[in-house]
Design an enzyme around this catalytic site. Structure first.
Site, PDB file in Angstrom:
ATOM      1  CG  HIS A 182      28.296 -55.405 -22.948  1.00 26.33           C
ATOM      2  ND1 HIS A 182      26.814 -54.826 -23.532  1.00 26.33           N
ATOM      3  CD2 HIS A 182      27.897 -56.745 -22.491  1.00 26.33           C
ATOM      4  CE1 HIS A 182      26.259 -55.953 -22.822  1.00 26.33           C
ATOM      5  NE2 HIS A 182      26.306 -56.880 -22.555  1.00 26.33           N
ATOM      6  CG  ASN A 185      26.932 -57.067 -17.797  1.00 27.42           C
ATOM      7  OD1 ASN A 185      26.982 -55.703 -16.447  1.00 27.42           O
ATOM      8  ND2 ASN A 185      27.137 -56.892 -19.008  1.00 27.42           N
ATOM      9  CD1 TRP A 186      25.759 -59.165 -11.654  1.00 26.35           C
ATOM     10  CD2 TRP A 186      24.873 -57.320  -9.729  1.00 26.35           C
ATOM     11  NE1 TRP A 186      25.625 -59.339 -10.129  1.00 26.35           N
ATOM     12  CE2 TRP A 186      25.220 -59.083  -9.073  1.00 26.35           C
ATOM     13  CE3 TRP A 186      24.451 -56.304  -8.514  1.00 26.35           C
ATOM     14  CZ2 TRP A 186      25.079 -59.248  -7.910  1.00 26.35           C
ATOM     15  CZ3 TRP A 186      25.271 -56.294  -7.418  1.00 26.35           C
ATOM     16  CH2 TRP A 186      24.825 -57.755  -6.645  1.00 26.35           C
ATOM     17  CE  LYS A 187      23.508 -56.955 -19.988  1.00 24.60           C
ATOM     18  NZ  LYS A 187      22.758 -57.081 -21.132  1.00 24.60           N
ATOM     19  CD  GLU A 247      23.554 -53.578 -22.118  1.00 25.14           C
ATOM     20  OE1 GLU A 247      24.364 -53.599 -21.494  1.00 25.14           O
ATOM     21  OE2 GLU A 247      22.645 -54.609 -22.803  1.00 25.14           O
ATOM     22  N   GLY A 257      23.052 -62.101 -18.477  1.00 25.03           N
ATOM     23  CA  GLY A 257      22.776 -60.628 -18.316  1.00 25.03           C
ATOM     24  C   GLY A 257      22.018 -60.670 -17.478  1.00 25.03           C
ATOM     25  N   GLY A 258      20.433 -60.775 -17.738  1.00 23.33           N
ATOM     26  CA  GLY A 258      19.338 -60.509 -17.157  1.00 23.33           C
ATOM     27  C   GLY A 258      18.937 -61.961 -16.166  1.00 23.33           C
ATOM     28  CD  GLU A 261      27.731 -60.652 -23.899  1.00 25.42           C
ATOM     29  OE1 GLU A 261      27.029 -60.981 -23.352  1.00 25.42           O
ATOM     30  OE2 GLU A 261      27.678 -59.386 -23.421  1.00 25.42           O
ATOM     31  CB  SER A 296      18.222 -64.545 -24.493  1.00 27.03           C
ATOM     32  OG  SER A 296      18.501 -63.582 -24.579  1.00 27.03           O
ATOM     33  N   GLY A 321      19.451 -59.521 -24.218  1.00 26.83           N
ATOM     34  CA  GLY A 321      18.735 -58.978 -23.340  1.00 26.83           C
ATOM     35  C   GLY A 321      16.707 -59.288 -24.460  1.00 26.83           C
TER      36      GLY A 321
END
Ligand code: PGA
Length: 251
Positions: free
Chosen positions: A96, A9-11, A98, A235-236, A168, A214, A174
């Site tokens: 998600h 997930n590049w966000k 976010e 993610g990251g 998640e 993470s 993150g």
């Protein structure tokens, strides 16, 4: 045996040039890999059609990070299922944390989006997870149960064949804090039992449940070797080709 699915997930990261660079590195790196896991990247909307053309012929599949449930019309700033399909998407991340916490998405809205994705031929990656407060107050199971049941409300057992659930924990996203393999396994097992109760034990046995929060190359192997963890939503660590490939290797 369930397949393993690793999704990145590049966000809100990577413009067109940066997207092209990252995808080229991924294709180059993965070209030499023998992998039997499914690999998905979810770039921002603006990079989807470029990504679709770059990954064509590779093992990488394409997903989007969100969509709206209406067909078309006066919904400024929104993107429809058919737009995603025509941009080359096979998957779409829905619910998600976010989206839930920054943009106020409710279980009901997420349910509408899941139904629209399914009826349009997109495969939802449906996210659930508790906040730190909720975990510390001992209501994790209650929260997960509400999110899973309301998100999947009105769906048939057949629909579950094309849904991936991603667990998640919000406190692990993150933050560098990963759920321990045991903590994650416990919730994954709980989700599988919810699916068994609401649908059937066969559906529960089949459904792919990813872990997210993470995930990195050095913790992926232990997480992914848990009985009920079938993949990762990253993610990251998916923003660097080496670390995303490292996670795919671990799977
Ligand atoms: P993270 O994000 O890997 O950066 O924690 C995971 C996610 O939000 O899907």
């Amino acid at each position: 045996m369930r397949r393993k699915v690793i999704a990145g997930n590049w966000k809100m990261n990577n413009n067109l040039t940066e997207s092209q660079n990252l995808i080229s590195k991924l294709i180059e790196g993965l070209g030499k890999e023998k992998t039997n896991c499914e690999v998905i990247i979810c770039p921002p909307f603006t990079s989807l059609s470029l990504a679709a053309s770059l990954i064509s012929g590779s093992i990488i599949k394409l997903g989007a990070q969100n969509m709206y449930f209406e067909e078309n019309g006066a919904y400024t700033g929104e993107i429809s299922a058919s737009m995603l399909l025509s941009s080359g998407c096979e998957y779409v991340i829905l619910g998600h944390s976010e989206r839930r916490h920054i943009f106020g998405e409710t279980d009901d809205l997420i349910n509408k989006k899941i139904k629209k994705a399914l009826s349009s031929g997109l495969k939802p990656i449906f996210c659930v997870g508790e906040t730190l407060d909720e975990r510390e107050s001992g209501v994790t199971n209650e929260i997960i149960k509400r999110q899973v049941y309301e998100g999947l409300n009105g769906l048939s057992e057949k629909d579950l064949d094309t849904i991936i659930i991603a667990y998640e924990p919000v406190w692990a996203i993150g933050t560098g804090k990963t759920a321990t393999p045991n903590q994650a396994q416990e919730v994954h097992n709980f989700i599988r039992n919810l699916i068994s109760d609401k649908f059937s034990s066969a559906a529960a046995e089949k459904i792919i449940i990813q872990y997210g929060g993470s995930v990195k190359p050095d913790n992926a192997k232990e997480l992914l070797s848990q009985k009920d963890i079938d993949g990762a939503l990253v993610g990251g660590a998916c923003l660097k080709a080496e670390s995303f490939i490292g996670i795919i290797q671990a799977a």
